[in-house]
Design a protein around this motif. Structure first.
Motif, PDB file in Angstrom:
ATOM      1  N   SER A  91      -5.641  -2.241  -9.173  1.00  0.00           N
ATOM      2  CA  SER A  91      -4.915  -3.304  -8.524  1.00  0.00           C
ATOM      3  C   SER A  91      -5.895  -4.254  -7.874  1.00  0.00           C
ATOM      4  O   SER A  91      -7.082  -3.975  -7.770  1.00  0.00           O
ATOM      5  CB  SER A  91      -3.956  -2.724  -7.483  1.00  0.00           C
ATOM      6  OG  SER A  91      -4.688  -1.943  -6.582  1.00  0.00           O
ATOM      7  N   ASN A 118       7.834  -7.592  -7.150  1.00  0.00           N
ATOM      8  CA  ASN A 118       6.594  -8.319  -6.873  1.00  0.00           C
ATOM      9  C   ASN A 118       6.882  -9.656  -6.206  1.00  0.00           C
ATOM     10  O   ASN A 118       6.181 -10.059  -5.275  1.00  0.00           O
ATOM     11  CB  ASN A 118       5.804  -8.524  -8.164  1.00  0.00           C
ATOM     12  CG  ASN A 118       5.172  -7.243  -8.679  1.00  0.00           C
ATOM     13  OD1 ASN A 118       5.034  -6.273  -7.936  1.00  0.00           O
ATOM     14  ND2 ASN A 118       4.794  -7.230  -9.941  1.00  0.00           N
ATOM     15  N   SER A 162       3.849   6.009  -5.495  1.00  0.00           N
ATOM     16  CA  SER A 162       3.852   6.044  -6.964  1.00  0.00           C
ATOM     17  C   SER A 162       2.805   7.013  -7.484  1.00  0.00           C
ATOM     18  O   SER A 162       3.053   7.782  -8.429  1.00  0.00           O
ATOM     19  CB  SER A 162       3.593   4.644  -7.526  1.00  0.00           C
ATOM     20  OG  SER A 162       4.644   3.763  -7.203  1.00  0.00           O
ATOM     21  N   GLN A 163       1.621   7.017  -6.861  1.00  0.00           N
ATOM     22  CA  GLN A 163       0.564   7.939  -7.283  1.00  0.00           C
ATOM     23  C   GLN A 163       0.990   9.392  -7.074  1.00  0.00           C
ATOM     24  O   GLN A 163       0.752  10.258  -7.926  1.00  0.00           O
ATOM     25  CB  GLN A 163      -0.707   7.648  -6.498  1.00  0.00           C
ATOM     26  CG  GLN A 163      -1.343   6.308  -6.807  1.00  0.00           C
ATOM     27  CD  GLN A 163      -2.634   6.120  -6.037  1.00  0.00           C
ATOM     28  OE1 GLN A 163      -3.560   6.908  -6.186  1.00  0.00           O
ATOM     29  NE2 GLN A 163      -2.693   5.101  -5.212  1.00  0.00           N
ATOM     30  N   GLN A 186       0.819  -1.211   0.000  1.00  0.00           N
ATOM     31  CA  GLN A 186       0.000   0.000   0.000  1.00  0.00           C
ATOM     32  C   GLN A 186       0.854   1.263   0.000  1.00  0.00           C
ATOM     33  O   GLN A 186       0.550   2.234  -0.693  1.00  0.00           O
ATOM     34  CB  GLN A 186      -0.924   0.018   1.227  1.00  0.00           C
ATOM     35  CG  GLN A 186      -1.933  -1.116   1.261  1.00  0.00           C
ATOM     36  CD  GLN A 186      -1.445  -2.280   2.094  1.00  0.00           C
ATOM     37  OE1 GLN A 186      -0.283  -2.665   2.021  1.00  0.00           O
ATOM     38  NE2 GLN A 186      -2.333  -2.837   2.894  1.00  0.00           N
ATOM     39  N   ARG A 205       5.018   3.164 -15.373  1.00  0.00           N
ATOM     40  CA  ARG A 205       4.588   3.640 -14.062  1.00  0.00           C
ATOM     41  C   ARG A 205       5.760   3.606 -13.085  1.00  0.00           C
ATOM     42  O   ARG A 205       6.492   2.616 -13.016  1.00  0.00           O
ATOM     43  CB  ARG A 205       3.454   2.783 -13.514  1.00  0.00           C
ATOM     44  CG  ARG A 205       2.864   3.422 -12.250  1.00  0.00           C
ATOM     45  CD  ARG A 205       1.929   2.517 -11.505  1.00  0.00           C
ATOM     46  NE  ARG A 205       1.430   3.218 -10.332  1.00  0.00           N
ATOM     47  CZ  ARG A 205       0.819   2.642  -9.319  1.00  0.00           C
ATOM     48  NH1 ARG A 205       0.637   1.341  -9.316  1.00  0.00           N
ATOM     49  NH2 ARG A 205       0.396   3.354  -8.299  1.00  0.00           N
ATOM     50  N   THR A 221       3.997   1.791  -1.140  1.00  0.00           N
ATOM     51  CA  THR A 221       4.646   2.059  -2.429  1.00  0.00           C
ATOM     52  C   THR A 221       3.637   2.490  -3.477  1.00  0.00           C
ATOM     53  O   THR A 221       3.948   3.313  -4.355  1.00  0.00           O
ATOM     54  CB  THR A 221       5.413   0.815  -2.909  1.00  0.00           C
ATOM     55  OG1 THR A 221       4.521  -0.312  -2.954  1.00  0.00           O
ATOM     56  CG2 THR A 221       6.562   0.494  -1.976  1.00  0.00           C
ATOM     57  N   ASP A 222       2.409   1.955  -3.414  1.00  0.00           N
ATOM     58  CA  ASP A 222       1.380   2.371  -4.366  1.00  0.00           C
ATOM     59  C   ASP A 222       1.022   3.838  -4.167  1.00  0.00           C
ATOM     60  O   ASP A 222       0.894   4.599  -5.134  1.00  0.00           O
ATOM     61  CB  ASP A 222       0.136   1.495  -4.204  1.00  0.00           C
ATOM     62  CG  ASP A 222      -0.934   1.831  -5.237  1.00  0.00           C
ATOM     63  OD1 ASP A 222      -0.696   1.627  -6.431  1.00  0.00           O
ATOM     64  OD2 ASP A 222      -2.009   2.314  -4.833  1.00  0.00           O
ATOM     65  N   GLU A 223       0.877   4.275  -2.911  1.00  0.00           N
ATOM     66  CA  GLU A 223       0.568   5.680  -2.639  1.00  0.00           C
ATOM     67  C   GLU A 223       1.695   6.592  -3.103  1.00  0.00           C
ATOM     68  O   GLU A 223       1.453   7.658  -3.678  1.00  0.00           O
ATOM     69  CB  GLU A 223       0.311   5.877  -1.143  1.00  0.00           C
ATOM     70  CG  GLU A 223      -0.981   5.272  -0.637  1.00  0.00           C
ATOM     71  CD  GLU A 223      -2.203   6.001  -1.157  1.00  0.00           C
ATOM     72  OE1 GLU A 223      -2.088   7.179  -1.540  1.00  0.00           O
ATOM     73  OE2 GLU A 223      -3.279   5.383  -1.198  1.00  0.00           O
ATOM     74  N   LEU A 261      -7.086   4.515  -6.836  1.00  0.00           N
ATOM     75  CA  LEU A 261      -6.320   5.675  -7.268  1.00  0.00           C
ATOM     76  C   LEU A 261      -7.182   6.909  -7.376  1.00  0.00           C
ATOM     77  O   LEU A 261      -8.295   6.849  -7.878  1.00  0.00           O
ATOM     78  CB  LEU A 261      -5.683   5.383  -8.641  1.00  0.00           C
ATOM     79  CG  LEU A 261      -4.852   4.087  -8.678  1.00  0.00           C
ATOM     80  CD1 LEU A 261      -4.428   3.816 -10.101  1.00  0.00           C
ATOM     81  CD2 LEU A 261      -3.674   4.219  -7.766  1.00  0.00           C
TER      82      LEU A 261
END
Length: 387
Positions: free
Chosen positions: A199, A133, A80-81, A74, A97, A76-78, A225
């Motif tokens: 995701s 991953n 990246s956004q 979570q 991305r 790393t996803d935030e 997102l």
């Protein structure tokens, strides 16, 4: 409310859900600010396009890594956004991305971080994303490619499909069709109120209700997102602050230095103190063995940098490991290869790296080493010299 504040609250919500009672070990707002500065410093014009770096490595302490490891998907996803949104404001593009990854640096203390950005090609980005991953235990959906990302037209990588996030945050390039199907060429419509998550649902779960015994926290929900962070803040009731001056949020957040504490001598002898005649040291002291003497040496044939190996086992890779060798090469895996001393003989063993290990241009899984052998780790050529 500015972009970084919304980001910081979303990170707080991730910790509130995934690790109740645990607070973030450091300021993610400051970390994000540094990451964006790195992005700006490493953005270059490629074929007339401002191309931002797509790889971001964050170094943290061993203790902080243990706290955050269950939440890295979570977090790393935030990040990246946020990087994508800041790049959009500046008119930058990516080769895919952005990939954010956390690594341990044993030299860092709790609460300290370091971040650096790197420009890599799309295929290397795809391999590193697969590796990350696997490290985090993520299994992408069968219909999703490893480096699913948007590819700008100056870099024709045709085998990769546009990533949904590109459409979500507004990165729609002429060379790629928008995510939604429209009957005729028109501007991309506003996203639906409930966009489909890109995701797997379990990667970004909904934030549970805070128990009554905990203090009230006003944080935006952690969901899929968000297309535009400024509009997201306005929808959540933060529009009252529109009267603030239009200043880039990165310029209004202080970035105080965190100097290391310098040792202070407890008893400093005055300048006029009488000399003290100490007993001479025994002769054996001069012949004492030197601590951490190099057992073997690796010399980078490109830069000339020398790496001394001081233990019987040394890991070569991107991740900082005690007694290991860190190579700043994006083609090198976290733990790429391992040097082993048995008796008086050295050998090297590949640790299932993404790009493999070569000895004198021969791909090996394990091989004996002799002085003068050339090891190829990623794109780095190292000459081995026995001690």
């Amino acid at each position: 409310m500015n972009v970084l504040t919304i980001f910081d609250q979303r990170i707080g919500a991730i910790f509130a859900e995934g690790a109740p009672g645990t607070r973030p070990p450091f300021s993610f707002k400051r970390l994000a600010k540094r990451a964006v500065r790195e992005m700006e410093d490493e953005t270059f014009v490629i074929d007339g396009v401002d191309t931002a770096p797509a790889l971001y490595t964050v170094l943290v302490s061993q203790e902080d890594d243990g706290v955050m490891r269950p939440l890295y998907v979570q977090i790393t996803d935030e990040m990246s956004q946020l990087i994508e949104a800041q790049a959009k404001k500046r008119g930058y593009t990516f080769v895919g991305r952005p990939l954010v990854r956390f690594m341990v640096d044993p030299a860092l203390h709790r609460g300290r971080t370091s971040v650096f950005a790197e420009n890599i090609d799309p295929r290397t980005l795809a391999r590193l994303r697969d590796e990350e991953n696997a490290y985090l235990g993520i299994t992408p959906p069968h219909n999703m490619q490893a480096n699913q990302g948007f590819i700008p037209s100056p870099i024709p990588v045709h085998e990769e499909e546009p990533m949904p996030i590109a459409q979500e945050v507004g990165f729609a390039f002429d060379a790629e069709p928008p995510l939604e199907t429209v009957p005729e060429p028109k501007p991309i419509p506003e996203p639906a109120p409930d966009p489909a998550p890109v995701s797997a649902p379990e990667l970004v779960p909904d934030v549970p209700q805070v128990p009554a015994s905990s203090p009230a926290i006003d944080v935006p929900p952690v969901g899929p997102l968000y297309p535009d962070l400024e509009e997201e803040g306005a929808k959540q009731g933060f529009g009252a602050e529109d009267s603030e001056p239009q200043v880039d949020p990165l310029d209004i957040i202080p970035d105080e230095a965190l100097p290391e504490d310098a040792p202070i001598p407890r008893h400093a002898a005055p300048a006029h103190a009488a000399p003290v005649h100490a007993a001479p040291a025994p002769a054996a002291t001069a012949q004492a063995p030197v601590a951490n003497a190099a057992l073997c040496t690796l010399v980078d044939l490109g830069s000339g940098q020398t790496y001394n190996v001081t233990s019987d086992v040394a890991v070569i890779g991107r991740e900082h490991v005690a007694g290991g060798i860190v190579l700043n090469d994006p083609n090198v895996s976290r733990r790429h290869a391992e040097l082993v001393l048995q008796g008086s003989s050295w050998s090297i063993r590949d640790l299932n790296s993404t790009n493999g290990t070569l000895v004198n241009d021969i791909d090996v899984s394990e091989a004996s080493l002799h002085s003068g052998d050339v090891l190829t780790i990623g794109l780095t050529n190292l000459e081995f010299r026995a001690g």
